[in-house]
Design an enzyme around this catalytic site. Structure first.
Site, short mmCIF file in Angstrom:
data_model
loop_
_atom_site.label_atom_id
_atom_site.label_comp_id
_atom_site.label_asym_id
_atom_site.label_seq_id
_atom_site.Cartn_x
_atom_site.Cartn_y
_atom_site.Cartn_z
N LYS A 73 -5.81 -10.23 -6.58
CA LYS A 73 -6.89 -10.37 -5.66
C LYS A 73 -8.06 -9.39 -5.85
O LYS A 73 -7.73 -8.30 -6.16
CB LYS A 73 -6.62 -10.61 -4.24
CG LYS A 73 -6.43 -9.02 -3.71
CD LYS A 73 -6.59 -9.28 -1.88
CE LYS A 73 -6.59 -7.73 -1.47
NZ LYS A 73 -7.37 -7.62 -0.07
N LYS A 89 -10.99 -3.40 -3.64
CA LYS A 89 -11.90 -2.09 -4.13
C LYS A 89 -10.59 -1.07 -4.74
O LYS A 89 -10.99 -0.18 -5.38
CB LYS A 89 -12.50 -1.38 -2.94
CG LYS A 89 -11.50 -1.15 -1.75
CD LYS A 89 -12.31 -0.92 -0.48
CE LYS A 89 -11.46 -0.99 0.89
NZ LYS A 89 -11.82 -2.20 1.23
N LYS A 142 0.57 -1.00 -0.02
CA LYS A 142 0.05 0.11 0.01
C LYS A 142 0.88 1.25 0.01
O LYS A 142 0.56 2.30 -0.75
CB LYS A 142 -1.05 -0.02 1.02
CG LYS A 142 -2.09 -1.03 0.99
CD LYS A 142 -3.32 -0.70 2.21
CE LYS A 142 -4.36 -1.62 1.89
NZ LYS A 142 -5.39 -1.80 2.99
P1 ATP Z 1 -9.53 -4.42 -0.56
O1 ATP Z 1 -8.39 -5.22 -0.97
O2 ATP Z 1 -10.79 -4.40 -1.12
O3 ATP Z 1 -9.21 -3.04 -0.36
P2 ATP Z 1 -8.97 -5.04 2.27
O4 ATP Z 1 -8.30 -6.34 2.70
O5 ATP Z 1 -8.02 -3.98 2.40
O6 ATP Z 1 -10.00 -4.98 0.87
P3 ATP Z 1 -11.24 -5.18 4.20
O7 ATP Z 1 -12.40 -4.49 3.29
O8 ATP Z 1 -11.29 -4.63 5.63
O9 ATP Z 1 -9.79 -4.73 3.75
O10 ATP Z 1 -11.36 -6.89 4.22
C1 ATP Z 1 -12.18 -7.52 4.81
C2 ATP Z 1 -12.15 -8.78 4.69
O11 ATP Z 1 -12.27 -9.35 3.42
C3 ATP Z 1 -10.40 -9.40 5.22
O12 ATP Z 1 -10.81 -10.50 6.07
C4 ATP Z 1 -9.84 -9.67 3.92
O13 ATP Z 1 -8.92 -10.56 4.09
C5 ATP Z 1 -11.17 -10.20 3.03
N1 ATP Z 1 -10.57 -10.15 1.40
C6 ATP Z 1 -10.58 -8.74 0.92
N2 ATP Z 1 -10.42 -8.85 -0.52
C7 ATP Z 1 -10.71 -10.47 -0.47
C8 ATP Z 1 -10.47 -11.41 -1.68
N3 ATP Z 1 -10.12 -10.90 -2.84
N4 ATP Z 1 -10.45 -12.83 -1.37
C9 ATP Z 1 -10.74 -13.14 -0.35
N5 ATP Z 1 -10.82 -12.26 0.81
C10 ATP Z 1 -10.75 -11.20 0.58
#
Ligand code: ATP
Ligand code: LTN
Length: 337
Positions: free
Chosen positions: A199, A202, A116
């Site tokens: 993956k 967002k 990030k």
């Molecule tokens: P993003 O990557 O979309 O910004 P994030 O991991 O930064 O998401 P959160 O939105 O708080 O942050 O994630 C919430 C949950 O979703 C976490 O447990 C994370 O591991 C899971 N998660 C996020 N993206 C995926 C994915 N592509 N596949 C499986 N689990 C995911």
């Protein structure tokens, strides 16, 4: 409520107007099933959200929408404790303590921080983003959680939690439960529909491969139907050679409840288009009631507030006790009232 069930805890950031299919399949779906068998604590982590810049009105709105969605997908405040992280001040308090138990180099090795901060550049990266995983450690340890249901990308943060719990316990005496990650292999990592090697996230460079649960159903079914596959024709499971098809099969399997081998057989003799069309229909049918329930919670802010007040009270009872023990072990002089 006193219970002998094992405890689970997890959190999700209110950083978007909608959860995506990766969040749901990777984590939140497990939250829903674990509330039946575990003493479950789930929270919307707004303190974590401000590690990147947030517009105040949007953050407040996204926090409400996150709670409504969690209820919409099936969390039941009678079966779990649902709360907002900032309603429980012990998170920031134990977070500070944990900062003082973490090596600088140890924090600097966190890959999500490196990714990030690399993307946004040093000047736009806050110290909060650097200590983000340490606040997450505090979140988990405050509740003495046995298990933490998350997606694969969070594994390293749970490892850090284990290390810090063990370090604190061995220096100052048994204080924290050492938690285990709860990561389901099949849905641990859902991939972007346009770039099935990354993956679903967002923060992807284009929203074309991102399925948001609250988007218009038509928008999402279109994205599913135009998912990137490969130049082959046979529907089969091969994560390396057929990353796109395999991702669609895993998503189908998670929603339909049918195993991947069963689906491969079901699509025998048919092309990728058949898989995409069927998945789009399945998705549309599945997401409609979720959207409707989410909307009805959003239409009743007083009920949402009641759920959150009760959640914060239950959470504080547990977190307060753990924090008091930790403060005592550290050697802070008890405040007399
Ligand atoms: P993003 O990557 O979309 O910004 P994030 O991991 O930064 O998401 P959160 O939105 O708080 O942050 O994630 C919430 C949950 O979703 C976490 O447990 C994370 O591991 C899971 N998660 C996020 N993206 C995926 C994915 N592509 N596949 C499986 N689990 C995911
Ligand atoms: N970093 C997590 C969100 C999170 C979390 C937690 C998950 C914050 N605190 C405690 C599990 C337990 C993420 O999903 N990005």
């Amino acid at each position: 409520m006193v219970t002998d069930r094992p405890r689970v805890l997890s959190g999700i950031q209110p950083t978007s107007g909608s959860f995506h299919l990766g969040n749901y399949l990777g984590a939140v779906r497990q939250w829903v099933s674990l509330q039946e068998t575990h003493d479950a604590f789930y929270m919307v982590v707004d303190l974590h959200a401000i590690t990147v810049e947030q517009d105040p009105a949007t953050l407040r709105e996204n926090t409400r929408v996150s709670v409504a969605q969690l209820l919409g997908v099936g969390l039941d405040p009678e079966r779990c404790t649902l709360f907002i992280q900032s309603h429980v001040p012990e998170h920031a308090q134990l977070g500070w303590v944990m900062n003082c138990f973490t090596g600088f180099g140890e924090a600097a090795r966190m890959t999500q921080f490196k990714d990030k901060s690399g993307k946004q550049g040093a000047d736009r990266t806050t110290v909060g983003l650097f200590t983000y995983p340490i606040l997450q450690v505090a979140d988990i340890l405050l509740y003495q959680a046995d298990q933490v249901p998350v997606g694969e990308d969070q594994r390293q943060h749970i490892e850090l939690t284990r290390d810090l719990a063990e370090r604190f316990n061995s220096r100052l005496g048994q204080t924290f439960t050492v938690p285990n990650p709860y990561i389901l292999k099949e849905t641990a990592k859902i991939f972007d529909l346009q770039d099935p090697t990354s993956k679903m996230s967002k923060s992807a460079s284009t929203p074309k491969g991102l399925v948001n649960l609250l988007d218009e159903v038509k928008t999402s079914t279109k994205k599913i139907k135009s998912a990137v596959t490969d130049t082959g024709t046979v529907v089969s499971y091969d994560e390396q050679e057929k990353a796109g098809v395999s991702n669609l099969l895993r998503i189908h399997s998670a929603i339909s409840g049918r195993s991947v081998p069963e689906l491969v057989e079901h699509f025998e003799g048919r092309m990728y288009g058949a898989l995409k069309t069927e998945l789009a229909e399945l998705y549309a049918e599945w997401v409609a009631p979720i959207q409707q329930r989410t909307r009805s919670y959003l239409d009743d802010p007083a009920e949402l507030d009641r759920v959150l007040a009760r959640g914060a009270e239950k959470a504080r009872a547990v977190a307060g006790e753990t924090l008091a023990t930790a403060y005592d072990r550290i050697g802070f002089l008890a405040a007399k009232r």
